[in-house]
Design an enzyme around this catalytic site. Structure first.
Site, PDB file in Angstrom:
ATOM      1  N   ASP A 226      37.215  83.732  38.953  1.00  0.00           N
ATOM      2  CA  ASP A 226      37.240  82.392  38.385  1.00  0.00           C
ATOM      3  C   ASP A 226      38.121  81.468  39.235  1.00  0.00           C
ATOM      4  O   ASP A 226      39.239  81.841  39.607  1.00  0.00           O
ATOM      5  CB  ASP A 226      37.814  82.493  36.959  1.00  0.00           C
ATOM      6  CG  ASP A 226      37.695  81.206  36.182  1.00  0.00           C
ATOM      7  OD1 ASP A 226      36.562  80.751  35.966  1.00  0.00           O
ATOM      8  OD2 ASP A 226      38.748  80.651  35.779  1.00  0.00           O
ATOM      9  N   GLU A 275      39.274 100.634  48.692  1.00  0.00           N
ATOM     10  CA  GLU A 275      39.882 101.930  48.328  1.00  0.00           C
ATOM     11  C   GLU A 275      38.973 102.714  47.381  1.00  0.00           C
ATOM     12  O   GLU A 275      39.074 103.929  47.263  1.00  0.00           O
ATOM     13  CB  GLU A 275      41.197 101.714  47.554  1.00  0.00           C
ATOM     14  CG  GLU A 275      42.398 101.388  48.392  1.00  0.00           C
ATOM     15  CD  GLU A 275      43.562 100.982  47.498  1.00  0.00           C
ATOM     16  OE1 GLU A 275      43.600 101.366  46.291  1.00  0.00           O
ATOM     17  OE2 GLU A 275      44.426 100.251  48.005  1.00  0.00           O
TER      18      GLU A 275
HETATM   19  C1  GLC Z   1      35.761  78.208  35.571  1.00  0.00           C
HETATM   20  C2  GLC Z   1      34.961  78.686  34.388  1.00  0.00           C
HETATM   21  C3  GLC Z   1      35.052  77.663  33.305  1.00  0.00           C
HETATM   22  C4  GLC Z   1      36.508  77.525  32.916  1.00  0.00           C
HETATM   23  C5  GLC Z   1      37.359  77.188  34.121  1.00  0.00           C
HETATM   24  C6  GLC Z   1      38.818  77.393  33.829  1.00  0.00           C
HETATM   25  O1  GLC Z   1      35.245  77.074  36.151  1.00  0.00           O
HETATM   26  O2  GLC Z   1      33.652  78.943  34.779  1.00  0.00           O
HETATM   27  O3  GLC Z   1      34.294  78.005  32.192  1.00  0.00           O
HETATM   28  O4  GLC Z   1      36.653  76.512  31.969  1.00  0.00           O
HETATM   29  O5  GLC Z   1      37.077  78.030  35.202  1.00  0.00           O
HETATM   30  O6  GLC Z   1      39.092  78.751  33.722  1.00  0.00           O
END
Ligand code: GLC
Length: 566
Positions: A226, A275
């Site tokens: 993310d 790993e």
């Molecule tokens: C990413 C996720 C989104 C979230 C953001 C903050 O873009 O896909 O859903 O709100 O990160 O974590």
């Protein structure tokens, strides 16, 4: 706590040139499950891991290779789970670790890989580190794991710099000191409940190495990372000097996104992933959610010692227009070739308006569906790996009329009162729970008829349910099933790094050929609003709408894609 890894999870294995032998992810169709909205086993109106487990046979039948699960960790749900308070615990709303283990084991038993969503840019303000940092006050070692700064202005009443939150408003929130006086500010690129980690802190880096290993040990096959472009901030946290900063993404590098320093982190993580084995059939992988200005900058995340894939948001953002699509496909393949990474293609996810609605003009649902199906068939024909977001295989539209009281997207709450509210940029409309069966909401999403669902489903979804579409040859679900099966069976589909454009096609028609040692393939997509006559480039394999080939000629209707065996 390990579980079996599938040695060859996708029997019958494809045999095309260079496919699978180089790595399972290179041509994988990866299905995004949004756990809140996929299937609810315990009847509380919120999806859960047991719900996902129960529907794995559906995914197997759909023909996908892997499942990416959006976050299921312990979380106060200020941003639907992207605010993690404990990275090693499953939120009780979704189940527990035993459920996760069962889910992974069952998925592997069915030949499906499982990709977890890792959230390393920020945590929840309820994470023990952040709570302790607040308690300990300025100068404490715990504060150095986040970005705490004194404010500007005579009394520190102004934020430390001009950065804006992705969800609107300043990216800083002021804290109170333990003695009740106004204190330092902390950085949150997203909601105030999501404080950003300071990746210069050794403790942060060590913690994430350990979290990676925790999930790898549990049997996870990879991670979706993310906000992979956000972890490192420019030294000194300089002002951008502008407002509306996110609109700059696409032109410029911002001091909080896509900084070169992030690559060191991914090199480190790659060593950890390696790993766990380097056999291409069982390798653990990572895919970056990296919103970068260009595909070339995206490719930086995919150098041979970094990550395996990145989402192609440039493709997602391209209009249904032959010229523009050709340009983005070329740019993507040209950018990936030097780093040797597979291209990826995506049309929908939990953050954007569903592609049926986004690409359509909204006047006629049937027309919009027709275009969405054509766009899907084009995507699945391109070389590389493809991401499918739950429900697109049912032709689900974006839900545009959710009442305000049910909406949970923090972007909506943050925009309230600013004049920016409305559906634009809001994400609940693509997160409405899946319709599985029956004629009454929640359409089999939960175990009981007329039971709850955390967002209401439209009445028209009865006819879009999995049950309603299964076995109907003209349905969107059966189109996805056929397309994914054909993609697996045809030697020239799936992995690859090039297409051969077909020239001499009418304006608005995109066509390309792909060749393998044992068979060639062609795809023609009409993005124009008129039917056009073209010479059939081969034997009809699959079409997104009814077509007839007569005497080697085809009348290719508007918004239609056709696959050909050549
Ligand atoms: C990413 C996720 C989104 C979230 C953001 C903050 O873009 O896909 O859903 O709100 O990160 O974590």
């Amino acid at each position: 706590m390990t579980s079996q890894h599938p040695a060859d999870p996708t029997a019958p294995a494809a045999t095309g040139a260079g496919r699978r032998a180089d790595g399972w992810w290179r041509d994988a169709v990866i299905y995004q499950v949004y756990p809140r909205s996929f299937a609810d086993a315990d009847g509380d109106g919120m999806g859960d891991l047991e719900g996902v487990r129960g529907r794995l046979p559906y995914l197997r039948e759909l023909g996908v290779d892997a499942v990416w699960l959006s976050p299921y960790y312990a979380s106060p749900q200020a941003d639907a789970g992207y605010d993690v308070s404990d990275y090693r615990v499953i939120d009780p709303m979704f189940g527990d670790l035993a459920d996760a283990e069962r889910l992974i084991a069952d998925a592997h038993g069915l030949g499906l890989r499982v990709i977890a969503d890792l959230v390393p840019n920020h945590c929840s303000d309820q994470h023990t580190w952040f709570r302790q940092a607040l308690r300990e006050g300025p100068g404490s070692p715990l504060r150095s794991r986040f970005h705490f700064r004194p404010g500007q202005g005579a009394d520190g009443e102004l934020p430390p710099n001009d950065w804006e939150s992705v969800f609107g408003g300043p990216a800083w929130t002021r804290t109170g000191n333990p003695d009740g006086t106004p204190g330092e500010w902390y950085l949150h690129l997203f909601a105030p409940e999501q404080p950003d980690f300071n990746w210069d802190s050794r403790a942060v880096a060590d913690e994430f190495r350990s979290v990676l290993r925790f999930w790898l040990d549990l049997g996870i096959d990879g991670f979706r990372i993310d906000v992979a472009h956000g972890l490192v901030k420019a030294p000194g946290l300089p002002d951008t000097g502008t407002h509306d900063q996110l609109r700059l993404l696409g032109n410029d590098v911002l001091p909080f996104f896509d900084q070169d320093g992030v690559h060191e982190i991914y090199r480190d993580w790659r060593r950890i992933l390696d790993e766990y084995g380097t056999d291409p059939a069982t390798r653990r992988i990572a895919v970056a959610e990296a919103w970068t200005p260009t595909v070339q900058r995206t490719a930086n995340y995919l150098r041979p010692d970094e990550l395996h894939q990145a989402f192609n948001f440039q493709y997602l953002g391209t209009a249904w227009d032959a010229g523009k699509l050709r340009a983005v496909v070329d740019a993507t393949l040209d950018a990936m070739r030097p780093v040797g990474a597979p291209a990826t293609w995506v049309l929908s996810n939990h953050d954007v308006v569903r592609h049926l609605t986004r690409l359509g003009d909204g006047a006629d649902r049937e027309q919009d569906l027709r275009r969405a199906r054509a766009a899907t068939l084009l995507m699945l024909a391109l070389p590389g790996s493809a991401y499918v977001y739950q429900g697109e295989e049912l032709g689900l539209p974006e839900v545009l009329d959710l009442p305000d009281r049910v909406r949970q997207d923090p972007a909506f709450t943050r925009a309230k009162g600013t004049g920016a509210e409305g559906q634009e940029g809001m994400r609940d409309g693509c997160r409405v729970p899946m319709p599985w069966s029956g004629t009454e909401a929640p359409y089999g999403f939960g175990p009981v008829a007329e039971g709850p669902s955390w967002l209401p489903q439209p009445a028209e979804w009865a006819k879009l349910s999995v049950e309603a579409q299964t076995g109907d040859r003209d349905s969107t679900l059966e189109l996805y099933r056929s397309a994914i099966a054909a993609r697996r069976a045809h030697p020239a589909l799936g992995a690859g790094d090039a297409v051969e454009w077909l020239d001499d096609l009418p304006t608005g028609v995109l066509g390309f050929r792909r060749s393998a040692a044992d068979g060639a393939f062609a795809c023609t997509a009409n993005t124009a609003d008129q039917a056009v006559r073209i010479a059939a480039p081969g034997r009809l394999l699959l079409a997104s709408a009814p077509v007839t080939v007569l005497d080697g000629e085809l009348l290719l209707p508007a918004d239609t894609t056709v696959w050909w065996a050549v």
